[in-house]
Scaffold this motif. Structure first.
Motif, PDB file in Angstrom:
ATOM      1  N   LEU A 141       0.816  -1.213   0.000  1.00 30.94           N
ATOM      2  CA  LEU A 141       0.000   0.000   0.000  1.00 30.94           C
ATOM      3  C   LEU A 141       0.852   1.266   0.000  1.00 30.94           C
ATOM      4  CD1 LEU A 141      -2.830  -1.150   2.442  1.00 30.94           C
ATOM      5  CD2 LEU A 141      -3.019  -0.779  -0.046  1.00 30.94           C
ATOM      6  N   VAL A 142       1.998   1.230   0.651  1.00 29.23           N
ATOM      7  CA  VAL A 142       2.905   2.384   0.635  1.00 29.23           C
ATOM      8  C   VAL A 142       3.447   2.599  -0.775  1.00 29.23           C
ATOM      9  CG1 VAL A 142       5.123   3.260   1.485  1.00 29.23           C
ATOM     10  CG2 VAL A 142       3.442   2.317   3.091  1.00 29.23           C
ATOM     11  N   VAL A 143       3.847   1.524  -1.443  1.00 29.43           N
ATOM     12  CA  VAL A 143       4.311   1.635  -2.834  1.00 29.43           C
ATOM     13  C   VAL A 143       3.200   2.219  -3.694  1.00 29.43           C
ATOM     14  CG1 VAL A 143       4.939   0.288  -4.890  1.00 29.43           C
ATOM     15  CG2 VAL A 143       6.068  -0.174  -2.697  1.00 29.43           C
ATOM     16  N   LYS A 144       1.989   1.712  -3.539  1.00 33.36           N
ATOM     17  CA  LYS A 144       0.844   2.206  -4.309  1.00 33.36           C
ATOM     18  C   LYS A 144       0.653   3.705  -4.080  1.00 33.36           C
ATOM     19  CE  LYS A 144      -4.085   1.262  -5.081  1.00 33.36           C
ATOM     20  NZ  LYS A 144      -5.094   1.977  -4.341  1.00 33.36           N
ATOM     21  N   GLY A 145       0.714   4.139  -2.835  1.00 34.20           N
ATOM     22  CA  GLY A 145       0.550   5.554  -2.512  1.00 34.20           C
ATOM     23  C   GLY A 145       1.615   6.427  -3.157  1.00 34.20           C
ATOM     24  N   LEU A 146       2.848   5.968  -3.147  1.00 33.54           N
ATOM     25  CA  LEU A 146       3.915   6.732  -3.798  1.00 33.54           C
ATOM     26  C   LEU A 146       3.696   6.781  -5.310  1.00 33.54           C
ATOM     27  CD1 LEU A 146       6.855   5.468  -1.602  1.00 33.54           C
ATOM     28  CD2 LEU A 146       6.133   7.865  -1.831  1.00 33.54           C
ATOM     29  N   GLU A 147       3.241   5.686  -5.869  1.00 40.38           N
ATOM     30  CA  GLU A 147       2.949   5.662  -7.304  1.00 40.38           C
ATOM     31  C   GLU A 147       1.780   6.575  -7.655  1.00 40.38           C
ATOM     32  OE1 GLU A 147       2.517   1.433  -7.953  1.00 40.38           O
ATOM     33  OE2 GLU A 147       4.674   1.187  -8.322  1.00 40.38           O
ATOM     34  N   GLU A 148       0.881   6.828  -6.708  1.00 40.85           N
ATOM     35  CA  GLU A 148      -0.276   7.703  -6.935  1.00 40.85           C
ATOM     36  C   GLU A 148       0.038   9.175  -6.679  1.00 40.85           C
ATOM     37  OE1 GLU A 148      -3.245   5.973  -4.370  1.00 40.85           O
ATOM     38  OE2 GLU A 148      -3.828   4.490  -5.884  1.00 40.85           O
ATOM     39  N   GLY A 149       1.275   9.495  -6.331  1.00 42.49           N
ATOM     40  CA  GLY A 149       1.661  10.893  -6.191  1.00 42.49           C
ATOM     41  C   GLY A 149       1.915  11.391  -4.793  1.00 42.49           C
ATOM     42  N   ALA A 150       2.023  10.505  -3.816  1.00 42.10           N
ATOM     43  CA  ALA A 150       2.376  10.960  -2.468  1.00 42.10           C
ATOM     44  C   ALA A 150       3.719  11.677  -2.532  1.00 42.10           C
ATOM     45  CB  ALA A 150       2.457   9.781  -1.505  1.00 42.10           C
ATOM     46  N   VAL A 151       3.839  12.774  -1.787  1.00 42.65           N
ATOM     47  CA  VAL A 151       5.070  13.562  -1.817  1.00 42.65           C
ATOM     48  C   VAL A 151       6.111  13.043  -0.840  1.00 42.65           C
ATOM     49  CG1 VAL A 151       3.879  15.645  -2.612  1.00 42.65           C
ATOM     50  CG2 VAL A 151       4.184  15.262  -0.147  1.00 42.65           C
ATOM     51  N   ALA A 152       5.728  12.105   0.031  1.00 41.76           N
ATOM     52  CA  ALA A 152       6.637  11.591   1.057  1.00 41.76           C
ATOM     53  C   ALA A 152       5.973  10.372   1.708  1.00 41.76           C
ATOM     54  CB  ALA A 152       6.898  12.668   2.115  1.00 41.76           C
ATOM     55  N   VAL A 153       6.635   9.848   2.750  1.00 36.84           N
ATOM     56  CA  VAL A 153       6.070   8.779   3.566  1.00 36.84           C
ATOM     57  C   VAL A 153       5.991   9.309   4.998  1.00 36.84           C
ATOM     58  CG1 VAL A 153       6.344   6.416   4.425  1.00 36.84           C
ATOM     59  CG2 VAL A 153       7.038   6.980   2.084  1.00 36.84           C
ATOM     60  N   GLY A 154       4.810   9.191   5.606  1.00 40.82           N
ATOM     61  CA  GLY A 154       4.604   9.718   6.948  1.00 40.82           C
ATOM     62  C   GLY A 154       4.549   8.627   7.999  1.00 40.82           C
ATOM     63  N   PHE A 155       5.014   8.963   9.195  1.00 37.85           N
ATOM     64  CA  PHE A 155       5.018   8.034  10.335  1.00 37.85           C
ATOM     65  C   PHE A 155       4.586   8.757  11.602  1.00 37.85           C
ATOM     66  CE2 PHE A 155       8.215   6.348   7.476  1.00 37.85           C
ATOM     67  CZ  PHE A 155       7.971   4.992   7.484  1.00 37.85           C
ATOM     68  N   GLY A 156       3.932   8.048  12.474  1.00 41.47           N
ATOM     69  CA  GLY A 156       3.594   8.549  13.795  1.00 41.47           C
ATOM     70  C   GLY A 156       3.789   7.434  14.794  1.00 41.47           C
ATOM     71  N   LEU A 157       5.025   7.035  14.992  1.00 39.67           N
ATOM     72  CA  LEU A 157       5.284   5.900  15.888  1.00 39.67           C
ATOM     73  C   LEU A 157       4.795   6.160  17.305  1.00 39.67           C
ATOM     74  CD1 LEU A 157       8.759   4.601  14.642  1.00 39.67           C
ATOM     75  CD2 LEU A 157       6.463   3.847  13.998  1.00 39.67           C
ATOM     76  N   ALA A 158       4.615   7.425  17.662  1.00 41.82           N
ATOM     77  CA  ALA A 158       4.029   7.742  18.965  1.00 41.82           C
ATOM     78  C   ALA A 158       2.602   7.208  19.059  1.00 41.82           C
ATOM     79  CB  ALA A 158       4.045   9.254  19.187  1.00 41.82           C
ATOM     80  N   TYR A 159       1.933   7.062  17.902  1.00 42.73           N
ATOM     81  CA  TYR A 159       0.543   6.618  17.862  1.00 42.73           C
ATOM     82  C   TYR A 159       0.406   5.139  17.491  1.00 42.73           C
ATOM     83  CZ  TYR A 159       0.179  11.638  17.707  1.00 42.73           C
ATOM     84  OH  TYR A 159       0.322  12.972  17.991  1.00 42.73           O
ATOM     85  N   THR A 160       1.514   4.522  17.101  1.00 44.21           N
ATOM     86  CA  THR A 160       1.521   3.097  16.750  1.00 44.21           C
ATOM     87  C   THR A 160       2.625   2.404  17.552  1.00 44.21           C
ATOM     88  OG1 THR A 160       2.978   3.514  14.851  1.00 44.21           O
ATOM     89  CG2 THR A 160       0.600   3.475  14.425  1.00 44.21           C
TER      90      THR A 160
END
Length: 172
Positions: A89-108
């Motif tokens: 799903l991350v690869v798919k999102g980048l292929e769809e035009g995401a400008v970056a990859v986001g993380f919130g390890l404080a929430y996960t």
């Protein structure tokens, strides 16, 4: 540039302060195409979104939270199969035009360093930066920096002041 207010009303307020671009970078979206489609009419400012580990993890793990996890997306360790689906799903999102990859390890908090590393590696492979709200003060900051260095991923720590519980020089 990192802003959670991603609506025309918020953009109208931002432009009054001279803001011309706002990106949702840390939480991001789990469906990049849909996120952009919701904003397809002319907007007041420039905008963009990351493919977010948080919403992707929530989707894969069946978490019913809306913006942040309320169940297994935050509190359960992912299986190898679930991590593989997150990667897809991350690869798919980048292929769809995401400008970056986001993380919130404080929430996960149940996301393992290995899971984090596997998603960071995808960001690196795409030449994308990663934006993170770290977990656990000094140890979490060290985890983020070390893992980003291991994967050769450009990393931006967002909300450093609210993530920096015990980090010398960052806590206010």
């Amino acid at each position: 540039l990192h802003a959670h207010g991603q609506s025309e009303e918020s953009f109208g307020l931002m432009v009054r302060d001279g803001v011309t671009t706002a990106f949702e970078l840390e939480v991001g979206s789990g469906d990049v195409s849909a996120w952009y489609a919701e904003r397809s009419r002319a907007q007041t400012i420039n905008y963009g979104v990351s493919i977010g580990h948080i919403p992707v993890r929530m989707r894969v793990m069946g978490d019913l939270g809306t913006f942040l996890p309320k169940g297994p997306g935050g509190g359960e360790v992912a299986t190898a199969k679930q991590i593989s689906e997150m990667e897809r799903l991350v690869v798919k999102g980048l292929e769809e035009g995401a400008v970056a990859v986001g993380f919130g390890l404080a929430y996960t908090p149940a996301a393992s360093t290995a899971e984090f590393q596997s998603i960071l590696k995808i960001a690196s492979d795409f030449g994308a930066s990663a934006h993170i709200h770290v977990r656990g003060g000094d140890d979490g900051l060290r985890e983020a920096l070390d893992t980003a260095a291991t994967t050769s991923t450009s990393l931006h720590v967002v909300h450093a002041n609210s993530s920096a519980e015990n980090v010398p020089g960052l806590a206010s």
